[in-house]
Design a protein around this motif. Structure first.
Motif, PDB file in Angstrom:
ATOM      1  N   UNK A  96       0.817  -1.111   0.109  1.00 18.75           N
ATOM      2  CA  UNK A  96       0.018  -0.084  -0.073  1.00 18.75           C
ATOM      3  C   UNK A  96       1.077   1.318  -0.064  1.00 18.75           C
ATOM      4  N   UNK A  97       2.071   1.355   0.754  1.00 19.67           N
ATOM      5  CA  UNK A  97       2.742   2.467   0.979  1.00 19.67           C
ATOM      6  C   UNK A  97       3.301   2.721  -0.511  1.00 19.67           C
ATOM      7  N   UNK A  98       3.754   1.662  -1.108  1.00 20.81           N
ATOM      8  CA  UNK A  98       4.614   1.650  -2.401  1.00 20.81           C
ATOM      9  C   UNK A  98       3.724   2.328  -3.592  1.00 20.81           C
ATOM     10  N   UNK A  99       2.348   1.673  -3.730  1.00 22.45           N
ATOM     11  CA  UNK A  99       1.326   2.033  -4.587  1.00 22.45           C
ATOM     12  C   UNK A  99       0.918   3.379  -4.264  1.00 22.45           C
ATOM     13  N   UNK A 100       0.649   3.969  -3.142  1.00 21.68           N
ATOM     14  CA  UNK A 100       0.005   5.243  -2.781  1.00 21.68           C
ATOM     15  C   UNK A 100       1.209   6.217  -2.659  1.00 21.68           C
ATOM     16  N   UNK A 101       2.382   5.980  -2.703  1.00 26.91           N
ATOM     17  CA  UNK A 101       3.531   6.643  -2.486  1.00 26.91           C
ATOM     18  C   UNK A 101       3.325   7.434  -1.140  1.00 26.91           C
ATOM     19  N   UNK A 102       2.866   7.047  -0.017  1.00 28.85           N
ATOM     20  CA  UNK A 102       2.534   7.549   1.228  1.00 28.85           C
ATOM     21  C   UNK A 102       3.764   8.819   1.680  1.00 28.85           C
ATOM     22  N   UNK A 103       5.042   8.424   1.476  1.00 29.52           N
ATOM     23  CA  UNK A 103       5.981   9.229   1.870  1.00 29.52           C
ATOM     24  C   UNK A 103       5.990  10.637   1.111  1.00 29.52           C
ATOM     25  N   UNK A 104       5.733  10.446  -0.035  1.00 29.36           N
ATOM     26  CA  UNK A 104       5.886  11.903  -0.983  1.00 29.36           C
ATOM     27  C   UNK A 104       4.303  12.317  -0.681  1.00 29.36           C
ATOM     28  N   UNK A 105       3.355  11.620  -1.059  1.00 27.09           N
ATOM     29  CA  UNK A 105       2.036  12.243  -0.905  1.00 27.09           C
ATOM     30  C   UNK A 105       1.538  13.014   0.405  1.00 27.09           C
ATOM     31  N   UNK A 106       1.941  12.132   1.408  1.00 21.03           N
ATOM     32  CA  UNK A 106       1.404  12.520   2.773  1.00 21.03           C
ATOM     33  C   UNK A 106       2.566  12.700   3.907  1.00 21.03           C
ATOM     34  N   UNK A 107       3.731  12.300   3.499  1.00 23.28           N
ATOM     35  CA  UNK A 107       4.738  12.803   4.431  1.00 23.28           C
ATOM     36  C   UNK A 107       5.019  11.641   5.388  1.00 23.28           C
ATOM     37  N   UNK A 108       4.716  10.476   5.132  1.00 19.06           N
ATOM     38  CA  UNK A 108       4.581   9.241   6.151  1.00 19.06           C
ATOM     39  C   UNK A 108       6.116   8.774   6.266  1.00 19.06           C
ATOM     40  N   UNK A 109       6.300   8.489   7.457  1.00 20.09           N
ATOM     41  CA  UNK A 109       7.841   7.903   7.710  1.00 20.09           C
ATOM     42  C   UNK A 109       8.022   6.788   7.529  1.00 20.09           C
ATOM     43  N   UNK A 110       8.844   6.421   6.655  1.00 13.99           N
ATOM     44  CA  UNK A 110       9.248   4.845   6.000  1.00 13.99           C
ATOM     45  C   UNK A 110      10.306   4.584   6.404  1.00 13.99           C
ATOM     46  N   UNK A 111      10.987   3.288   6.200  1.00 11.59           N
ATOM     47  CA  UNK A 111      12.054   2.501   6.489  1.00 11.59           C
ATOM     48  C   UNK A 111      13.234   3.265   5.739  1.00 11.59           C
ATOM     49  N   UNK A 112      12.622   3.550   4.168  1.00 14.85           N
ATOM     50  CA  UNK A 112      13.999   4.254   3.498  1.00 14.85           C
ATOM     51  C   UNK A 112      14.752   3.039   2.869  1.00 14.85           C
ATOM     52  N   UNK A 113      15.708   3.097   3.785  1.00 11.87           N
ATOM     53  CA  UNK A 113      17.119   2.469   3.297  1.00 11.87           C
ATOM     54  C   UNK A 113      17.073   1.028   4.021  1.00 11.87           C
ATOM     55  N   UNK A 114      17.102  -0.214   3.056  1.00 10.88           N
ATOM     56  CA  UNK A 114      17.400  -1.439   3.750  1.00 10.88           C
ATOM     57  C   UNK A 114      18.237  -2.093   2.851  1.00 10.88           C
ATOM     58  N   UNK A 115      19.589  -1.851   2.947  1.00 10.22           N
ATOM     59  CA  UNK A 115      20.691  -2.294   1.896  1.00 10.22           C
ATOM     60  C   UNK A 115      20.759  -3.808   2.155  1.00 10.22           C
ATOM     61  N   UNK A 116      21.154  -4.307   0.837  1.00 16.33           N
ATOM     62  CA  UNK A 116      21.405  -5.795   0.702  1.00 16.33           C
ATOM     63  C   UNK A 116      22.761  -6.198   1.183  1.00 16.33           C
ATOM     64  N   UNK A 117      23.006  -7.517   1.804  1.00 15.85           N
ATOM     65  CA  UNK A 117      24.465  -7.684   2.106  1.00 15.85           C
ATOM     66  C   UNK A 117      24.665  -7.621   3.777  1.00 15.85           C
ATOM     67  N   UNK A 118      25.653  -7.993   4.110  1.00 14.26           N
ATOM     68  CA  UNK A 118      26.176  -7.897   5.414  1.00 14.26           C
ATOM     69  C   UNK A 118      27.049  -6.570   5.374  1.00 14.26           C
ATOM     70  N   UNK A 119      27.046  -6.122   6.750  1.00 13.26           N
ATOM     71  CA  UNK A 119      28.174  -5.098   7.142  1.00 13.26           C
ATOM     72  C   UNK A 119      29.418  -5.936   7.378  1.00 13.26           C
ATOM     73  N   UNK A 120      30.394  -4.968   7.204  1.00 14.31           N
ATOM     74  CA  UNK A 120      31.974  -5.648   7.612  1.00 14.31           C
ATOM     75  C   UNK A 120      31.848  -5.664   8.979  1.00 14.31           C
TER      76      UNK A 120
END
Length: 779
Positions: free
Chosen positions: A310-334
Motif C-alpha cells: 500500500x505504501x509503495x502504490x500510494x507513495x505515502x512518503x511523498x504524498x502524505x509525508x509518512x515516515x518509512x524505513x527508506x534504506x534497507x541495503x542488501x548484504x552484510x556489514x563488515x
C-alpha cells in the motif's frame, strides 16, 4: 482429647528417649571424609580421556544431540517451524531496531548471527534466539545517552555563499555520523554483555539469576513494556521529540508528544492503529483456536507485506509525508571491533542488560524443557548467549535473548530442535541478501504497531498483582516496588532498586522471624503452636519455644526479646534481683534480725528473743542451733514464696525450657555466643535448658563455634521436642535433683564467704562485659 481406641491409621512407636549424645553412641556416626586437593584433582583427572570428552561435550552440546538427531521424525516439523519463525524473526528484528535507535537493517543482523552460535553451544531445543524488546530498550537508552542528536549538529548556510552570517545559519543532524556512532555504541555494549555472560558462565554463577524472583521479573518486564509503549507513541504519531533517559523519562517524552501533537501525521497514525488492532485480534484468534489451527496465522508477515504494498502504490512518503524505513541495503556489514573507550560509560548498564537477557532466556527455556522432558544447563546457557553476543556484536548486531511470542511460534509450529532455529536464520539471510529492499516503503508506524501488539502478554502480568496479594503480600510488594522503580527511575536503576528491595524483604523476614510457644496434642508426640489450635496443652512447668528462621547477628536480639516475652520474665533481671535479695538477707542475718531455722528464715521477733527475761528458756536452744557453722546449717530460699526482705523478685513459674531448633538452618559466631550466654542465664536461676531438633550439620557448626563447655554441654541436645519432654518428666519423677526454684544459702555469721556478687554495680558490669565481648567491643 484423642479417642482412647485405636483406628486403622493409628500407629505405635516404642523406642528409648534419645538425646543427641546417646543416639550417636547407639547409632554410630559416619566419619566425615575430607579429601585433600591432590586427591580431588587425582579423582577428577584420573581418567583424562573420559574427562576431556565430557568437558568438550559439555561446552559443545551439539556433539551430544546432533549425532542422535532423528531425521525422519523431527526434520519435517523443524522445516515448517523454521520457515514460519524465520519470517517472524525478520519483522521483529526490523521492528525492535526502532527500540535500539539504530537502522532497521541492524535488527535483521541481530536476528541472524546469534542463532548460528547458539545452535552449536545452546542446551535448549525450543527457544528462538534473537532480539527481545526489554533488552533492546535497555541498549537503546544507552545509545541515546551517549549519541544524542545534539552531538551531531552541523550548520547549514541559508544565505549567499559570500555573505555567511551566524544569524542566518540553521543546524541539522549529520545522520550518517550519528548512525555510525550509535551502531558503535550498541555493538560495543553487546560485546561487553557477551563477555560478562561468558565470564559468569565460566565461574559457574548461573545460580545468581535465582535472586531475580518471579515477582521481581514480572514487575520489571511490565515496567519495561510501559517504557516500550511510551517510546513507540512518538513513532505511531510521527511527531518530533527529544531524547530522554533516566528519572521520569517517560513523563518528559509524554510532554514532548503532547506539545507537538499538532504535527502528527494522520497516515502514520491510521496505519499504526490499524496494525495494532489487526495483529492483536488475529493473535487472540490464534490463541483461542490453537488446537484447531495446525499453524498459527503469521499475521505480522501478512500485515507487513500488505502495508509495504500500500505504501509503495500510494507513495505515502511523498504524498502524505509518512515516515518509512527508506534504506534497507542488501548484504552484510563488515565486521568491526568494539570501541574500548566506551566501556567505562556502559559498564553498569551492560551488566544489568546481561542479567536481564539471560534471566528471561533461561526462564523461557526451562518452561519448554519441563514441557518436553529434558534439562537445560544454566551455566552453559550463559556461555552460549555470551558467545552469541560477542560474535553478533562484532557483526553489527545488538543484544540477543529470546521472546516468548517468537519461541511460542517455533514450538507450536512443530519445532523439535535448534535445527528449526538454523532454518529460521536461513530465512533471515534470504531477506538480508535479496528481499530487504522490498521492505523499504514500509511505514515505521506499522513496525511500532507490531511492537506494541506484542506487548500484550507483558501488560497482562498486571493481573498477577491481586493474586499475589491473596497468596503472599511480601511478593506482591516486590512486584509493585520493582515495577514502580523501573517506571520512575529507568530500567537499569529500577532493576537494581527492585533487587535491593527484594533482598531487604529477605533480611526483614529473617531479622524478624515468627516465633511461637508450642503445646502438646494430648496423647501424642505432636507439638503445635498454641495460638493456632484450641486442644493443645502446655506442659506444666515447661516452656517450649520455637524459632522459624536461621539465627544470626541480625536477629539474635529479636530472638532474645521474643524468648523473654514468651517465658514471661527476664533471666538477667531475675538473677540481679535474687542477688540483691541475698545480699539483704545476709546483712539481716549478720545483724541478728533474721534467724535460720529448720522451717526456713524467720524474723527474730517472732521467736520472742526481744524479751531478755526469756534468754535462758528452752526456746533459746533453737537460736543456738541456728548459729552453727555454715557447713552444719544450710537452708533453701523458695523464690516462689514471700521473702522476709523488701525486694521484689520476679516470679519464675517454669523449671525447664525447651528450644525447638528444627527450623534453624545455621548459626553464626555472634548468635552462638549470645545463645550460649542466654542458656547460662537461665541455668543460673535454676531453669534447665534443652535444645531439640538440631540436625547433624548444625551440631557440627555449634561445635566449631565453641558453643559447648563444662556448663553448656552436649547433654542438653535432644533429637526431638518429645524426647526432651519425656526426659524432663522422667527426671522430675525420680527426684533427680532438688527443687530448681529454690537456691541454697548458708548462715553467714562472719564475712568469710562472699556472695556471688558484692553489689549491683559489679553484677551489671559483668553482664555488660559479656554482651560487649560477643560483639567484639569489650576492652
Amino acid at each position: 482429647m484423642m479417642d482412647e481406641c485405636f483406628h486403622e491409621n493409628d500407629y505405635l512407636v516404642s523406642r528409648p528417649i534419645y538425646s543427641n549424645q546417646i543416639f550417636d553412641q547407639v547409632h554410630e556416626r559416619r566419619n566425615q571424609e575430607t579429601q585433600s586437593l591432590q586427591e580431588r584433582l587425582s579423582r577428577t583427572f584420573g581418567h583424562t580421556d573420559k574427562w576431556a570428552v565430557q568437558k568438550v561435550k559439555g561446552l559443545l552440546p551439539i556433539m551430544e544431540w546432533l549425532p542422535k538427531y532423528p531425521v525422519k521424525q523431527w526434520l519435517p516439523g523443524d522445516v515448517v517451524s523454521g520457515v514460519t519463525t524465520g519470517l517472524v524473526c525478520c519483522l521483529q528484528g526490523v521492528a525492535y531496531a526502532l527500540l535500539t535507535s539504530v537502522a532497521p537493517v541492524y535488527g535483521l543482523y541481530s536476528a541472524f548471527f546469534p542463532i548460528l552460535t547458539y545452535f552449536v553451544l545452546g542446551t535448549s531445543r525450543h527457544i528462538s534466539v534473537g532480539p527481545f524488546p526489554v533488552t533492546c530498550l535497555m541498549v537503546g537508552s544507552v545509545v541515546l545517552t551517549l549519541a544524542p542528536d545534539e552531538h551531531f549538529l552541523r550548520s547549514v548556510n541559508m544565505t549567499d555563499v559570500n555573505e555567511t552570517m551566524v544569524e542566518d545559519t540553521l543546524m541539522e543532524v549529520d545522520v550518517e555520523a550519528r548512525e555510525a556512532q550509535r551502531v558503535m555504541v550498541a555493538c560495543t555494549m553487546t560485546v561487553l554483555v557477551g563477555l560478562m555472560q561468558v565470564a559468569m558462565g565460566l565461574m559457574q554463577v548461573g545460580f545468581l539469576v535465582r535472586y531475580l524472583s518471579d515477582p521481581l521479573v514480572g514487575g520489571f518486564t511490565t515496567a519495561a513494556a510501559f517504557h516500550v509503549f511510551i517510546s513507540q507513541i512518538k513513532t505511531i504519531l510521527s511527531v518530533p521529540t527529544h531524547n530522554h533517559n533516566g528519572f521520569f523519562s517517560f513523563a518528559y517524552t509524554l510532554i514532548d508528544v503532547g506539545s507537538n501533537i499538532n504535527q502528527a501525521n494522520m497516515a502514520d497514525l491510521i496505519a499504526g492503529l490499524l496494525t495494532i488492532s489487526i495483529v492483536m485480534a488475529v493473535k487472540e484468534i490464534n490463541t483461542k483456536f490453537q488446537h484447531k489451527i495446525p499453524v498459527p496465522i503469521p499475521i505480522e508477515v501478512i500485515v507487513t507485506v500488505i502495508a509495504s504494498a500500500i505504501s509503495h502504490v500510494m507513495d505515502l512518503n511523498s504524498q502524505y509525508g509518512a515516515s518509512i524505513v527508506h534504506n534497507l541495503p542488501r548484504g552484510f556489514a563488515s565486521p568491526q571491533p568494539p570501541n574500548i573507550e566506551l566501556i567505562g560509560s556502559i559498564l553498569g548498564s551492560s551488566f544489568s542488560t546481561a542479567v536481564v537477557g539471560y534471566a528471561v532466556a533461561v526462564s523461557v527455556a526451562k518452561v519448554y524443557a519441563a514441557k518436553h522432558d529434558y534439562t537445560v544447563n544454566g551455566n552453559q546457557e550463559l556461555i552460549a548467549f555470551g558467545v552469541s553476543n560477542i560474535f553478533g556484536g562484532c557483526f553489527s548486531s545488538f543484544v540477543a535473548s529470546t521472546a516468548l511470542s517468537r519461541t511460542a511460534v517455533q514450538e507450536s509450529t512443530g519445532g523439535k530442535s535448534q535445527v528449526a532455529g538454523l532454518i529460521s536464520a536461513v530465512m533471515v539471510m534470504i531477506v538480508i541478501l535479496a528481499l530487504g529492499p522490498f521492505l523499504q516503503p514500509l511505514q515505521k508506524s506499522v513496525l511500532a504497531g507490531i511492537v506494541i501488539a506484542n506487548l500484550k502478554g507483558m501488560f497482562l502480568q498486571i493481573s498477577e498483582v491481586p493474586v499475589l496479594w491473596r497468596q503472599n503480600r511480601t511478593d506482591c510488594f516486590i512486584w509493585i516496588a520493582s515495577c514502580l522503580a523501573s517506571v520512575v527511575l529507568g530500567l537499569d536503576v529500577g532493576l537494581l532498586a527492585g533487587l535491593v528491595f527484594e533482598m531487604g524483604t529477605v533480611v526483614v523476614r529473617t531479622q524478624f522471624p515468627s516465633c511461637a510457644t508450642l503445646g502438646n496434642v494430648p496423647n501424642t508426640d505432636i507439638y503445635k503452636n498454641m495460638k493456632d489450635y484450641k486442644k493443645v496443652d502446655e506442659i506444666p512447668g515447661v516452656k517450649i519455644f520455637k524459632c522459624n528462621s536461621p539465627i544470626y547477628f541480625a536477629n539474635i536480639d529479636y530472638f532474645k526479646e521474643k524468648l523473654r516475652d514468651e517465658v514471661g520474665f527476664d533471666a538477667v533481671r531475675v538473677f540481679k534481683k535474687r542477688n540483691k535479695a541475698l545480699k539483704k538477707i545476709h546483712k539481716l542475718i549478720k545483724k541478728g534480725k533474721l534467724q535460720v531455722t529448720e522451717a526456713g528464715l524467720v524474723p527474730v521477733a517472732s521467736l520472742g528473743v526481744e524479751n531478755k527475761g526469756f534468754e535462758n528458756e528452752p526456746g533459746h536452744e533453737m537460736e543456738k542451733q541456728a548459729s552453727k557453722t555454715d557447713s552444719e546449717v544450710k537452708i533453701q530460699v523458695d523464690w516462689t514464696s514471700e521473702l522476709p526482705v523488701s525486694v521484689s523478685v520476679p516470679r519464675v513459674h517454669i523449671h525447664s525450657l525447651v528450644v525447638d531448633f528444627s527450623s534453624v538452618s545455621f548459626l553464626d559466631v555472634v548468635a552462638a555466643k549470645s545463645l550460649k550466654l542466654v542458656v547460662k542465664e537461665f541455668i543460673r536461676i535454676g531453669v534447665s535448658v534443652y535444645i531439640a531438633g538440631c540436625d547433624g550439620e548444625l551440631v557440627r557448626k555449634m561445635e566449631a563455634l565453641s558453643f559447648f563447655d563444662e556448663e553448656v554441654n552436649r547433654d542438653l541436645l535432644f533429637l526431638s521436642v518429645h524426647d526432651a519432654i519425656l526426659f524432663i518428666q522422667h527426671q522430675n519423677s525420680i527426684g533427680y535433683e532438688d527443687n530448681p526454684l529454690a537456691e541454697k544459702i548458708s548462715q553467714l555469721q562472719d564475712d568469710k564467704e562472699p556472695l556471688p556478687f558484692t553489689d549491683d554495680e559489679d553484677l551489671i558490669e559483668t553482664y555488660d562485659n559479656q554482651h560487649l565481648a560477643i560483639h567484639g567491643l569489650s576492652n
